[in-house]
Motif scaffolding. Structure first.
Motif, PDB file in Angstrom:
ATOM      1  N   THR A  34      -1.912 110.870  69.556  1.00  0.00           N
ATOM      2  CA  THR A  34      -1.405 112.208  69.443  1.00  0.00           C
ATOM      3  C   THR A  34      -1.317 112.918  70.648  1.00  0.00           C
ATOM      4  O   THR A  34      -0.603 113.871  70.840  1.00  0.00           O
ATOM      5  CB  THR A  34      -2.051 113.321  68.126  1.00  0.00           C
ATOM      6  OG1 THR A  34      -3.483 112.938  68.415  1.00  0.00           O
ATOM      7  CG2 THR A  34      -1.852 112.561  66.960  1.00  0.00           C
ATOM      8  N   ARG A  35      -2.446 112.704  71.470  1.00  0.00           N
ATOM      9  CA  ARG A  35      -2.561 113.411  72.804  1.00  0.00           C
ATOM     10  C   ARG A  35      -1.165 112.819  73.740  1.00  0.00           C
ATOM     11  O   ARG A  35      -0.715 113.683  74.254  1.00  0.00           O
ATOM     12  CB  ARG A  35      -3.756 113.249  73.423  1.00  0.00           C
ATOM     13  CG  ARG A  35      -4.978 113.969  72.719  1.00  0.00           C
ATOM     14  CD  ARG A  35      -6.189 113.868  73.774  1.00  0.00           C
ATOM     15  NE  ARG A  35      -6.666 112.503  73.893  1.00  0.00           N
ATOM     16  CZ  ARG A  35      -7.504 112.145  73.136  1.00  0.00           C
ATOM     17  NH1 ARG A  35      -8.180 112.619  72.275  1.00  0.00           N
ATOM     18  NH2 ARG A  35      -8.083 110.989  73.540  1.00  0.00           N
ATOM     19  N   GLY A  64       1.504 111.470  72.609  1.00  0.00           N
ATOM     20  CA  GLY A  64       2.863 111.739  72.106  1.00  0.00           C
ATOM     21  C   GLY A  64       2.992 113.096  72.451  1.00  0.00           C
ATOM     22  O   GLY A  64       4.300 113.334  72.713  1.00  0.00           O
ATOM     23  N   ALA A  65       1.896 114.148  72.276  1.00  0.00           N
ATOM     24  CA  ALA A  65       2.251 115.674  72.651  1.00  0.00           C
ATOM     25  C   ALA A  65       2.785 115.793  73.990  1.00  0.00           C
ATOM     26  O   ALA A  65       3.468 116.716  74.189  1.00  0.00           O
ATOM     27  CB  ALA A  65       1.106 116.318  72.307  1.00  0.00           C
ATOM     28  N   ALA A  66       2.048 115.087  74.920  1.00  0.00           N
ATOM     29  CA  ALA A  66       2.460 115.202  76.388  1.00  0.00           C
ATOM     30  C   ALA A  66       4.004 114.586  76.541  1.00  0.00           C
ATOM     31  O   ALA A  66       4.729 115.287  77.274  1.00  0.00           O
ATOM     32  CB  ALA A  66       1.341 114.282  77.000  1.00  0.00           C
ATOM     33  N   LEU A  79       6.479 114.790  74.395  1.00  0.00           N
ATOM     34  CA  LEU A  79       7.382 115.644  73.747  1.00  0.00           C
ATOM     35  C   LEU A  79       7.312 116.917  74.559  1.00  0.00           C
ATOM     36  O   LEU A  79       8.371 117.550  74.775  1.00  0.00           O
ATOM     37  CB  LEU A  79       6.772 116.183  72.227  1.00  0.00           C
ATOM     38  CG  LEU A  79       6.759 114.952  71.298  1.00  0.00           C
ATOM     39  CD1 LEU A  79       6.130 115.550  69.995  1.00  0.00           C
ATOM     40  CD2 LEU A  79       8.321 114.424  71.149  1.00  0.00           C
ATOM     41  N   GLN A  80       6.246 117.255  75.148  1.00  0.00           N
ATOM     42  CA  GLN A  80       6.353 118.609  76.308  1.00  0.00           C
ATOM     43  C   GLN A  80       7.237 118.363  77.302  1.00  0.00           C
ATOM     44  O   GLN A  80       8.048 118.929  77.919  1.00  0.00           O
ATOM     45  CB  GLN A  80       4.938 118.899  76.446  1.00  0.00           C
ATOM     46  CG  GLN A  80       4.869 120.128  77.414  1.00  0.00           C
ATOM     47  CD  GLN A  80       5.364 121.263  76.763  1.00  0.00           C
ATOM     48  OE1 GLN A  80       5.440 121.526  75.728  1.00  0.00           O
ATOM     49  NE2 GLN A  80       5.839 122.231  77.718  1.00  0.00           N
ATOM     50  N   ARG A 124      10.669 118.391  76.258  1.00  0.00           N
ATOM     51  CA  ARG A 124      11.372 119.859  76.249  1.00  0.00           C
ATOM     52  C   ARG A 124      11.689 120.512  77.616  1.00  0.00           C
ATOM     53  O   ARG A 124      12.531 121.050  77.996  1.00  0.00           O
ATOM     54  CB  ARG A 124      10.280 120.448  75.444  1.00  0.00           C
ATOM     55  CG  ARG A 124      10.295 120.365  74.225  1.00  0.00           C
ATOM     56  CD  ARG A 124       9.449 121.416  73.272  1.00  0.00           C
ATOM     57  NE  ARG A 124       8.012 121.239  73.443  1.00  0.00           N
ATOM     58  CZ  ARG A 124       7.147 120.613  72.890  1.00  0.00           C
ATOM     59  NH1 ARG A 124       7.600 120.105  71.827  1.00  0.00           N
ATOM     60  NH2 ARG A 124       5.760 120.639  73.166  1.00  0.00           N
ATOM     61  N   TYR A 129       2.720 111.769  62.423  1.00  0.00           N
ATOM     62  CA  TYR A 129       1.581 112.457  63.316  1.00  0.00           C
ATOM     63  C   TYR A 129       2.153 113.220  64.252  1.00  0.00           C
ATOM     64  O   TYR A 129       1.070 114.159  64.700  1.00  0.00           O
ATOM     65  CB  TYR A 129       0.686 111.356  64.095  1.00  0.00           C
ATOM     66  CG  TYR A 129      -0.275 110.457  62.991  1.00  0.00           C
ATOM     67  CD1 TYR A 129      -1.259 111.010  62.340  1.00  0.00           C
ATOM     68  CD2 TYR A 129       0.079 109.116  62.712  1.00  0.00           C
ATOM     69  CE1 TYR A 129      -1.840 110.315  61.538  1.00  0.00           C
ATOM     70  CE2 TYR A 129      -0.821 108.206  61.916  1.00  0.00           C
ATOM     71  CZ  TYR A 129      -1.729 108.939  61.308  1.00  0.00           C
ATOM     72  OH  TYR A 129      -2.451 108.147  60.456  1.00  0.00           O
ATOM     73  N   LEU A 130       3.096 113.290  64.691  1.00  0.00           N
ATOM     74  CA  LEU A 130       3.903 114.241  66.035  1.00  0.00           C
ATOM     75  C   LEU A 130       4.699 115.189  65.385  1.00  0.00           C
ATOM     76  O   LEU A 130       5.266 116.156  65.782  1.00  0.00           O
ATOM     77  CB  LEU A 130       4.502 113.324  66.919  1.00  0.00           C
ATOM     78  CG  LEU A 130       3.730 112.266  67.625  1.00  0.00           C
ATOM     79  CD1 LEU A 130       4.645 111.470  68.640  1.00  0.00           C
ATOM     80  CD2 LEU A 130       2.605 112.895  68.585  1.00  0.00           C
ATOM     81  N   ASP A 131       4.645 115.371  63.861  1.00  0.00           N
ATOM     82  CA  ASP A 131       5.307 116.350  63.141  1.00  0.00           C
ATOM     83  C   ASP A 131       6.876 116.127  63.481  1.00  0.00           C
ATOM     84  O   ASP A 131       7.682 117.252  63.728  1.00  0.00           O
ATOM     85  CB  ASP A 131       4.961 117.720  63.566  1.00  0.00           C
ATOM     86  CG  ASP A 131       3.255 117.885  62.639  1.00  0.00           C
ATOM     87  OD1 ASP A 131       3.147 117.461  61.661  1.00  0.00           O
ATOM     88  OD2 ASP A 131       2.670 118.734  63.455  1.00  0.00           O
ATOM     89  N   TYR A 176      14.056 117.498  68.989  1.00  0.00           N
ATOM     90  CA  TYR A 176      14.234 116.580  69.882  1.00  0.00           C
ATOM     91  C   TYR A 176      15.617 115.655  69.880  1.00  0.00           C
ATOM     92  O   TYR A 176      15.951 114.828  70.655  1.00  0.00           O
ATOM     93  CB  TYR A 176      13.078 115.756  70.073  1.00  0.00           C
ATOM     94  CG  TYR A 176      11.980 116.299  70.034  1.00  0.00           C
ATOM     95  CD1 TYR A 176      11.153 117.190  70.831  1.00  0.00           C
ATOM     96  CD2 TYR A 176      10.752 116.258  68.606  1.00  0.00           C
ATOM     97  CE1 TYR A 176      10.053 117.806  70.859  1.00  0.00           C
ATOM     98  CE2 TYR A 176       9.480 117.166  68.650  1.00  0.00           C
ATOM     99  CZ  TYR A 176       9.265 118.034  69.728  1.00  0.00           C
ATOM    100  OH  TYR A 176       8.214 118.510  69.560  1.00  0.00           O
TER     101      TYR A 176
END
Length: 247
Positions: free
Chosen positions: A85-86, A88-90, A92-93, A96, A222-224, A231
């Protein structure tokens, strides 16, 4: 944990393959099949069509579960959800930020960025063992017991994937129930196809179904990442109509 993510960690390898049945769902008892419980007894004990008659919906578990008893069906490495999740969040950021730097045009570049994001999420999921995914069936409540029986027999015989679950109630006004049939690795396209073809052979999926069935991966959960996400990713990684059309 997201409510539709299947918490089946790979069991420890035995001294001989499939020497003893395994049951990663044992922590979900009494709403899962117990180790060595006969399929007929499990289905009689927890018939999904009758679940709403036994207790109010808010007192029921959301799912009944069955796990594949064959250890060889599971991935070799345990999953590391926090690390995934960490990462994946990076990803996605970064996506964006890259998209925000582009103008209204640049459609080809944006599509390349989207394809890159999809690939990198898959690579991160593979690296961290977050590879579970599921084919989704929506039988009517009048059919759910029979469909669930067929799925359970397929899981038990190692014809399908790592396990399955069935919802104990439908959405208000919707007589359909959801059955999720899990595979061990959504990036393993051949295994995803194998499970789909088994569902076809069992009579649960047809190539001429108007909408077919869809496949989703737990990594996106997990990444919503759901439908109509910011995206532009397809929430459903695969569809039966596309895969069966390739045959």
């Amino acid at each position: 944990m997201p409510p539709d993510a299947m918490d089946l960690d790979p069991p420890s390898p035995p001294s001989a393959p499939d020497a003893e049945p395994c049951n990663p769902c044992v922590h979900l008892l009494p709403y899962a099949r117990d180790t060595n419980e006969p399929i007929a007894h499990f289905l009689q004990r927890l018939p999904p069509a009758q679940a709403a008659l036994t207790a109010p919906a808010h007192l029921l578990p959301p799912w009944y579960w069955i796990a594949n008893p064959h250890r060889s069906a599971y991935p070799a490495h345990p999953k590391d959800v926090p690390s995934f999740t960490r990462e994946g969040a990076a990803l996605l950021q970064a996506f964006r930020q890259n998209m925000a730097s582009l103008g209204r045009g640049d459609y080809a570049v944006k599509e390349q960025l989207r394809e890159c994001l999809q690939r990198e999420i898959g690579e991160a999921a593979k690296r961290r063992g977050v590879t579970a995914g599921k084919w989704m069936l929506f039988p009517q409540v009048s059919e759910v017991n029979e469909v669930w029986r067929t799925v359970c027999e397929g899981v038990d015989a190692n014809r399908l994937g790592t396990g399955a679950k069935v919802s104990t109630s439908g959405k208000e006004g919707d007589p359909a129930r959801l059955i999720c049939v899990y595979t061990r690795d959504f990036t393993d396209v051949e295994d995803v196809k194998r499970v789909l073809y088994a569902l076809v052979q069992m009579g649960l999926v047809r190539a001429d179904m108007p909408r077919g069935i869809m496949y989703k991966c737990d990594a996106y959960t997990y990444l919503d990442i759901y439908g109509n996400n910011e995206y532009g990713l397809r929430a459903s990684v695969y569809s039966s109509k596309e895969m069966l059309g390739e045959r």
